[in-house]
Enzyme design. Structure first.
Site, PDB file in Angstrom:
ATOM      1  N   ASP A  73       0.856  -1.177   0.000  1.00 56.92           N
ATOM      2  CA  ASP A  73       0.000   0.000   0.000  1.00 56.92           C
ATOM      3  C   ASP A  73       0.895   1.230   0.000  1.00 56.92           C
ATOM      4  OD1 ASP A  73      -2.431   1.409   0.184  1.00 56.92           O
ATOM      5  OD2 ASP A  73      -2.165   1.656   2.327  1.00 56.92           O
ATOM      6  N   ASP A  91      -1.694  -1.145   5.951  1.00 54.12           N
ATOM      7  CA  ASP A  91      -2.124  -0.727   7.283  1.00 54.12           C
ATOM      8  C   ASP A  91      -3.626  -0.532   7.400  1.00 54.12           C
ATOM      9  OD1 ASP A  91      -2.302   1.459   5.668  1.00 54.12           O
ATOM     10  OD2 ASP A  91      -1.234   2.844   7.011  1.00 54.12           O
ATOM     11  N   ASP A 147      -6.706  -3.204   3.244  1.00 48.69           N
ATOM     12  CA  ASP A 147      -5.589  -4.109   2.955  1.00 48.69           C
ATOM     13  C   ASP A 147      -5.814  -5.510   3.516  1.00 48.69           C
ATOM     14  OD1 ASP A 147      -4.047  -2.105   1.742  1.00 48.69           O
ATOM     15  OD2 ASP A 147      -3.354  -1.399   3.684  1.00 48.69           O
TER      16      ASP A 147
END
Length: 847
Positions: free
Chosen positions: A276, A583, A587
């Protein structure tokens, strides 16, 4: 957890051997085996429990309270008591308790980074959305559970709660994901089956051969058990568990909590790391990087919320307080913001909107502290931001004059401006100038920057009940703020090391394409020729089309959780081992679907942590590099331990099988073999698991996850080295018998030769191809200590009378000790000659 430890194939074989030993009345053998199995299982449970407890310590168990309107009264209620149809009140700082449709919104902005990955708060409104299949990030008339209100206020009619919310839908996807075996688990399971079949074949052959020779049935049973025990490396499950557990301990000291023992090994075979962007590759702290004022671009250094940095123009440091327009731009940005910079020890954080926080920090870098400036230039009036006008205006008293500052979208602010602040005076803002400024805005935006414009206006007196129509006209344009969620300084180096190690880094984010591409270029994730796709393009792609594109694509923008799962599935279809870092709530499914998921410990949501295999306590992408190195080292060391243990077991099989075929009887008793496998071989095998990382471990591509533990000549080495150990032990046994020694003395000579040759051989196993003398005998001190510990233990069962009776050993004559030592050195000499020959052949080949 305990039952899980007992399900390993090698452990099941050991339990079977213990049952057979007990049935034959050999209770000492059975008890020793079961004790080892029990200790191994308890150790595994202890380590996994410790990791889980460390993760639980991250959690802050707080009940989320919300303001809810029921029967005309506003009251505080627990979030989990909400039902569809409830109306909740939302203010800045509130966590949204459920999904809802907005029925009131006043300058409402919501940080949806945890759900969409977009670092800039979403501006909310009441507008009807008629389009179908709108991404979560574009549903501006909705609020979603797990997001946070950063500015304004609103009321929402709850539409979905629990598992029916967007977060709940993600949680449902997590439940659908089934855990997969790691490469090491798969290989050890396969390895255990092979050993089991091999042991079974050997036992049957020897048993039948003995019966055909007319041997005693009971004696042949015991010989068969001895061979079965010799064929299985009883210490291997314990060694693998302990080596992995020690890896967990080392990783925890490097800011990573490993939730499952084999997880760190899996990183060692990772070929892709899908990361990410927001909060992982970037700091998740909006930062002003440049000012455009006086028709000049001024660079601003420093990242994050720490108010440290310099203002430079054409490479020279300048002081913004010495230029009126620069000063007004920074002051205006500060005065027109509601965010506050707070300190806690040596750390800084922003309360309020992150974009406004960036303006506050930029002003602080120029020496303008919020507390002083608010007192000096108090706010008299304001026109709040709303998403229709895309502007906010505040009025202030400055040096006995009234100023208004208006910030907002560049095109809107420029459209309301009639003049522009120049170096010495203001001048009319012509269409030509406006077009040039919009081009500068587009250029900065294409670099992934978020642009805010600021204008001002002087007043003789503060207007009564100011409105946008009266107060936001005829403005004097001051300049632009260019800001960015900056990349982590250590992330670029980590990406470079991963590339060198043959690992491809891929950015998968919910943010805009331009922003994602700019960060990816800066971190060297995206290079010329690489692909980049957005979520709407992925929606139109079939699985086959995605498989074709996935290996050349390094950036995915504006993606949803479902897209992330498709990307990882496409990579796995190419037999890649995929790691996923992240995080946010969005995700979590990908963290679980990936071969290994790494969640952030500081900014990571609880959902992400629960779905992960590893938690990075410092939120540092670079920690992944350490994990990869640790994983590669651990796997290499486990292979060394396997080579050592199996070559020792092969030696025992060769010695016993050959002796029986020659009619000499077994040179080793079952209890002696157990002692060799568990006590004599155990400490050196564990010490080999602590071998330091080899040079260049991160300069080679990842091994194939299908590569077996016997690849690279390990299988051949096991056979020939084991054969040498077995033959020298057989030689000791034959010499003792031919010299007329007693059966106990002959057994003892074979036993000691086998033990000493195996202990010396442990130094051979430190490297597959590098000579011991090149490595240095003392460079693995743990192995040196283990060697002497095993020597002492071996001596005890020979010299202590009580133990001599249990282990069927006897005191040797002085000359016999010399024979034992001489024979034990032969495997070391042969292996060293082999390594030297191999090294010389490679040197000639390279030359």
């Amino acid at each position: 957890m305990f039952i899980g430890q007992l399900k390993e194939v090698l452990v099941l074989i050991l339990i079977g051997a213990a049952i057979v030993s007990g049935a034959l009345g050999e209770w000492a053998d059975a008890i020793v085996i079961l004790v080892i199995v029990l200790l191994n299982a308890l150790l595994g449970v202890f380590q996994e429990s410790k990791a889980e407890q460390a993760l639980k310590a991250l959690k802050e168990m707080t009940k989320n309270m919300v303001k809810v309107l029921r029967e005309g009264q506003v009251s505080q209620s627990e979030a989990d008591s909400l039902v569809p149809g409830d109306i909740v009140l939302l203010d800045a700082g509130d966590s949204v308790p459920a999904d809802g449709r907005l029925i009131e919104a006043a300058s409402l902005r919501v940080n949806e980074a945890a759900l969409t990955g977009e670092s800039v708060p979403a501006e909310k409104n009441l507008n009807l959305i008629e389009a179908a299949d709108v991404p979560v990030g574009d549903k501006n008339n909705m609020v979603f559970m797990g997001t946070t209100v950063t500015a304004g206020r609103g009321k929402a009619l709850i539409t979905q709660t629990g598992m029916k919310t967007e977060i709940g839908r993600i949680a449902e996807m997590l439940q659908e994901e089934k855990p997969e075996l790691t490469p090491l688990q798969r290989q050890l399971a396969s390895f255990g089956k092979i050993l089991g079949m091999a042991a079974g074949i050997i036992v049957v052959l020897v048993f039948l051969a003995g019966l055909l020779r007319g041997e005693d049935l009971g004696e042949m049973f015991m010989t068969a058990i001895a061979l079965a025990v010799a064929a299985i490396p009883e210490g291997l499950p314990s060694v693998v568990t302990i080596v992995l557990a020690l890896g967990v301990t080392r990783m925890s000291k490097r800011n990573a909590i490993i939730r499952k023992l084999p997880a760190v090994e899996t990183l060692g075979v990772a070929t892709y790391i899908c990361s990410d962007k927001t909060g992982t590759l970037t700091k998740n702290e909006m930062t002003v990087t440049a000012l455009y004022v006086n028709e000049e671009l001024i660079q601003v250094s420093g990242t994050g919320y720490r108010p440290e940095g310099e203002f430079t123009k054409e490479g020279e440091v300048i002081n913004p307080q010495k230029d009126r327009n620069q000063e007004l731009l920074l002051l205006g940005g500060l005065l027109n913001s509601d965010a506050r910079l707070e300190t806690s020890g040596d750390s800084y954080k922003i309360t309020g909107d992150p974009t406004e926080g960036a303006l506050v920090v930029a002003a602080a870098k120029a020496g303008f502290a919020r507390s002083d400036i608010d007192k000096k230039y108090p706010r008299l009036e304001e026109i709040p931001f709303d998403s229709d006008r895309k502007m906010m205006t505040t009025f202030h008293k400055m040096n006995e004059e009234i100023y208004s500052f208006t910030k907002g979208a560049p095109d809107v602010v420029l459209g309301r401006s009639g003049e522009i602040a120049a170096l010495k005076e203001t001048k009319p803002l012509t269409e030509e100038s406006r077009t040039a400024l919009l081009k500068i805005n587009s250029h900065l935006a294409s670099q992934g920057q978020r642009i805010l414009a600021l204008a001002m206006r002087k007043w003789e007196r503060i207007p009564e009940n100011p409105t946008p129509d009266t107060a936001e006209e005829n403005l004097i344009f001051l300049g632009f703020f260019a800001m960015q969620d900056p990349p982590r300084t250590e992330a670029k180096e980590a990406v470079a090391i991963n590339r060198q190690a043959g690992i491809k880094t891929v950015m998968i984010t919910g943010d805009h394409q331009d922003t994602a591409l700019a960060i990816a270029k800066e971190l060297d994730i995206w290079r010329e020729g690489d692909g980049i796709f957005i979520g709407t393009q992925l929606e139109k792609m079939s699985e086959e089309e995605l498989k074709k594109e996935v290996t050349r694509t390094t950036v995915y923008a504006r993606v949803s959780p479902e897209h992330k799962l498709r990307i990882i599935a496409a990579l796995k279809a190419h037999n890649h081992v995929v790691a996923m870092t992240g995080d946010g709530v969005n995700d979590a499914p990908a963290l679980k679907r990936a071969d290994i998921g790494a969640a952030m410990g500081i900014t990571g949501t609880e959902v992400a942590k629960e779905a992960s295999d590893m938690v990075l306590m410092d939120d540092n992408f670079a920690t992944i590099v350490n994990a990869v190195k640790e994983g590669r080292t651990i796997y290499s060391n486990i292979r060394k331990s396997i080579q050592y243990l199996l070559s020792c077991n092969t030696g025992e099989i060769v010695a016993i099988f050959s002796a029986i075929i020659l009619g000499l009887g077994s040179p080793l008793t079952p209890i002696q073999i157990l002692w060799l496998n568990l006590v004599t071989d155990g400490p050196p095998a564990l010490a080999l698991g602590l071998e330091p990382a080899e040079k260049g471990v991160m300069n080679r591509p990842p091994r194939s996850h299908n590569e077996g533990v016997f690849a690279g000549g390990v299988g051949v080495s096991i056979l020939y080295q084991g054969a040498i150990i077995g033959l020298v032990s057989l030689a000791a046994y034959w010499l003792a018998l031919s010299w007329g020694r007693s059966p106990e003395e002959a057994h003892t000579m074979a036993f000691l030769t086998m033990a000493l040759s195996q202990l010396i051989h442990s130094f051979n196993a430190r490297s597959f191809d590098v000579s011991l003398f090149r490595l240095g005998i003392g460079t693995n001190r743990t192995l040196v200590y283990a060697f002497f510990l095993s020597i002492v233990l071996q001596s005890v069962i020979v010299f202590v009378p009580f133990l001599r009776g249990i282990f069927e050993t006897a005191l040797l004559q002085t000359g016999d000790w010399g024979v034992v030592l001489g024979l034990s050195l032969i495997p070391l000499i042969v292996v060293e000659i082999s390594k030297t020959f191999k090294r010389n052949r490679l040197d000639v080949k390279h030359a």
